[in-house]
Design a protein around this motif. Structure first.
Motif, PDB file in Angstrom:
ATOM      1  N   VAL B  58      -3.280   6.975  -4.239  1.00  0.00           N
ATOM      2  CA  VAL B  58      -2.443   6.402  -3.176  1.00  0.00           C
ATOM      3  C   VAL B  58      -2.253   7.455  -2.085  1.00  0.00           C
ATOM      4  N   SER B  60      -0.411   8.755   1.479  1.00  0.00           N
ATOM      5  CA  SER B  60       0.807   8.532   2.261  1.00  0.00           C
ATOM      6  C   SER B  60       0.984   9.674   3.254  1.00  0.00           C
ATOM      7  N   LYS B 130      12.996   6.332  -1.022  1.00  0.00           N
ATOM      8  CA  LYS B 130      13.217   4.883  -1.027  1.00  0.00           C
ATOM      9  C   LYS B 130      14.642   4.557  -0.584  1.00  0.00           C
ATOM     10  N   GLU B 166       9.450   3.904   4.071  1.00  0.00           N
ATOM     11  CA  GLU B 166       8.593   2.799   4.526  1.00  0.00           C
ATOM     12  C   GLU B 166       9.479   1.724   5.155  1.00  0.00           C
ATOM     13  N   SER B 169      10.025  -1.269   3.047  1.00  0.00           N
ATOM     14  CA  SER B 169      11.076  -1.170   2.024  1.00  0.00           C
ATOM     15  C   SER B 169      12.449  -1.430   2.620  1.00  0.00           C
ATOM     16  N   ARG B 221      -3.287  -0.817   3.393  1.00  0.00           N
ATOM     17  CA  ARG B 221      -1.841  -0.972   3.467  1.00  0.00           C
ATOM     18  C   ARG B 221      -1.372  -2.376   3.088  1.00  0.00           C
ATOM     19  N   GLN B 223      -2.080  -4.023   0.575  1.00  0.00           N
ATOM     20  CA  GLN B 223      -1.796  -4.055  -0.855  1.00  0.00           C
ATOM     21  C   GLN B 223      -0.288  -3.834  -1.091  1.00  0.00           C
ATOM     22  N   ARG B 224       0.210  -2.703  -0.528  1.00  0.00           N
ATOM     23  CA  ARG B 224       1.623  -2.367  -0.721  1.00  0.00           C
ATOM     24  C   ARG B 224       2.527  -3.408  -0.036  1.00  0.00           C
ATOM     25  N   LYS B 225       2.085  -3.848   1.152  1.00  0.00           N
ATOM     26  CA  LYS B 225       2.879  -4.815   1.909  1.00  0.00           C
ATOM     27  C   LYS B 225       3.084  -6.106   1.107  1.00  0.00           C
ATOM     28  N   MET B 227       2.963  -6.581  -2.093  1.00  0.00           N
ATOM     29  CA  MET B 227       3.834  -6.341  -3.240  1.00  0.00           C
ATOM     30  C   MET B 227       5.300  -6.388  -2.803  1.00  0.00           C
ATOM     31  N   GLY B 228       5.577  -5.809  -1.638  1.00  0.00           N
ATOM     32  CA  GLY B 228       6.939  -5.790  -1.102  1.00  0.00           C
ATOM     33  C   GLY B 228       7.431  -7.203  -0.795  1.00  0.00           C
TER      34      GLY B 228
END
Lengths: 264, 264
Positions: B58, B60, B130, B166, B169, B221, B223-225, B227-228
């Motif tokens: 990952v 960042s 976070k 993020e 988040s 990106r 992918q993470r988006k 999931m959120g």
């Protein structure tokens, strides 16, 4: 309600002021500068801060588009948020705001500065002007809920565009608009000096009635500053304290009598 | 109450979004990025934005002290205040706030990122983490009085220090904390693309139940988006719209059905 102006010099002790704000027993509104940070950033970005001198001999910072961006990054970005964070760490629930936020401070752009260039007179217009109105309801809303507003430039001009202004003018307008009776100004000097070259020559007490005469004989930026203070006396201000922003506890020391007290 | 996330790409039409906010018939809270401005400023200041890749693959952005300063100047300074000013010019009474202001967003710093360096594993700790809690009473206070909060990083860590996080988040936390039912995300893409290389492959409708499966096959990106977004469905969110932030009227177009609609 206390109104505190904090200078933007590199030696100003923001952490100490944040600690002092935490022990205040009245609400405060703070207006702060960031000129040292701005000049440093402007230099690093290859757009050094420029000053221009009018034909009448008054010099001022030129706020062109580039300078406005640098100002916004330094005042509203770095210094405002660092100051907010220092306050939060001391338990002061600070909120950083520019004159743009909630249309907090609106004003009118200067018509231009007459300069002499290569033997010719010419008008230079930049993004700076005078503040005229304050959104007092927003400030009261926040203060009533226990927040401490930390205010800085830019402000809005008459066309809704951002512009620079003198923080001293913002302080004078806030004092008048909110009917503040006590104003503290934390400077990079121990107070108002009888002799600008002698830090030991602090004038401990002054009358509002002396200000105009003092302004006539003062040097540099103090001239304009004293004229601004004079206007506050006419708007119900009872006390102005000019004190050292570089000491361990700048605000507590000022309120305890260090520096120059100006009263009616 | 509408929650709008605005991407930080260079092509995002902030002026168009400001105009669209003026014609909304419900209050809005906006969270915006500024990564293009940050990267540009970082380059100009000689501290280019650095990314690190963890041993699990990952990558960042690394937020060291210098990067935190650059971030504060770009997000809280330039872009936030430019966006506020564009809103004010359209009659939207915007107030720009970071997570520091009024302790709006507090969180916890990441323990560190495990990286492989010269054949050795090592933990890199930076100023990012976070978000965990939101000062909802400040947001409600402002929204009730007709203000439109424009929020951005930094936020406060558990020691009262500023940190990066993020924006996705923050949006997810705001959605949950305020019980928001409709979220719009304005991207530098026409929506969620079936094929990331084909802008015409926008997926018009999606179910919340598809999100996890979609996240597994998505690239970069997204992918993470995704999931959120999946987390928001579990917190009472009824609709998420992913739409193009680069068009003439990004927000109006999104609300009129352009882009990807995700529903239960």
């Amino acid at each position: 309600m206390l109104l505190v102006k904090v200078g933007g010099g590199a030696a100003i002790n923001l952490a100490g002021i944040a600690r002092d704000l935490a022990s205040l027993d009245e609400p405060a509104i703070v207006v702060h500068g960031a000129n040292a940070c701005r000049d440093d950033l402007a230099e690093r970005l290859g757009h050094p801060t420029r000053t221009i001198t009018s034909v009448s001999g008054v010099s001022s910072v030129l706020t062109d588009e580039d300078a406005l961006d640098v100002l916004t990054m330094a005042y509203a970005g770095l210094v405002n948020k660092r100051f907010v964070q220092l306050c939060q760490q001391q338990g002061v629930n600070a909120i950083g705001l520019t004159g743009l936020d909630g249309a907090l401070v609106r004003g009118r752009r200067n018509a231009g500065i007459r300069v002499q260039e290569n033997g010719k007179k010419r008008l230079v217009r930049d993004h700076s002007g005078k503040p005229e109105t304050v959104n007092t309801s927003l400030l009261r809303l926040l203060v009533d809920q226990g927040y401490t507003p930390l205010l800085t430039v830019p402000i809005l001009d008459e066309n809704g565009l951002p512009m620079n202004t003198e923080n001293d003018s913002v302080v004078a307008l806030l004092q008048k608009s909110l009917g503040v009776r006590r104003v503290v100004q934390l400077l990079e000097a121990p107070g108002f000096l009888e002799d600008p070259d002698d830090p030991a020559s602090v004038v401990a007490e002054m009358r509002f009635s002396e200000l105009e005469e003092r302004a006539r004989t003062a040097r540099g930026r103090f001239q304009r500053k004293l004229m601004g203070l004079s206007a506050m006396a006419a708007s119900g201000c009872e006390e102005i304290i000019l004190s050292d922003g570089r000491s361990d506890s700048p605000l507590s020391a000022a309120l305890a009598g260090r520096g120059t007290r100006i009263r009616s």
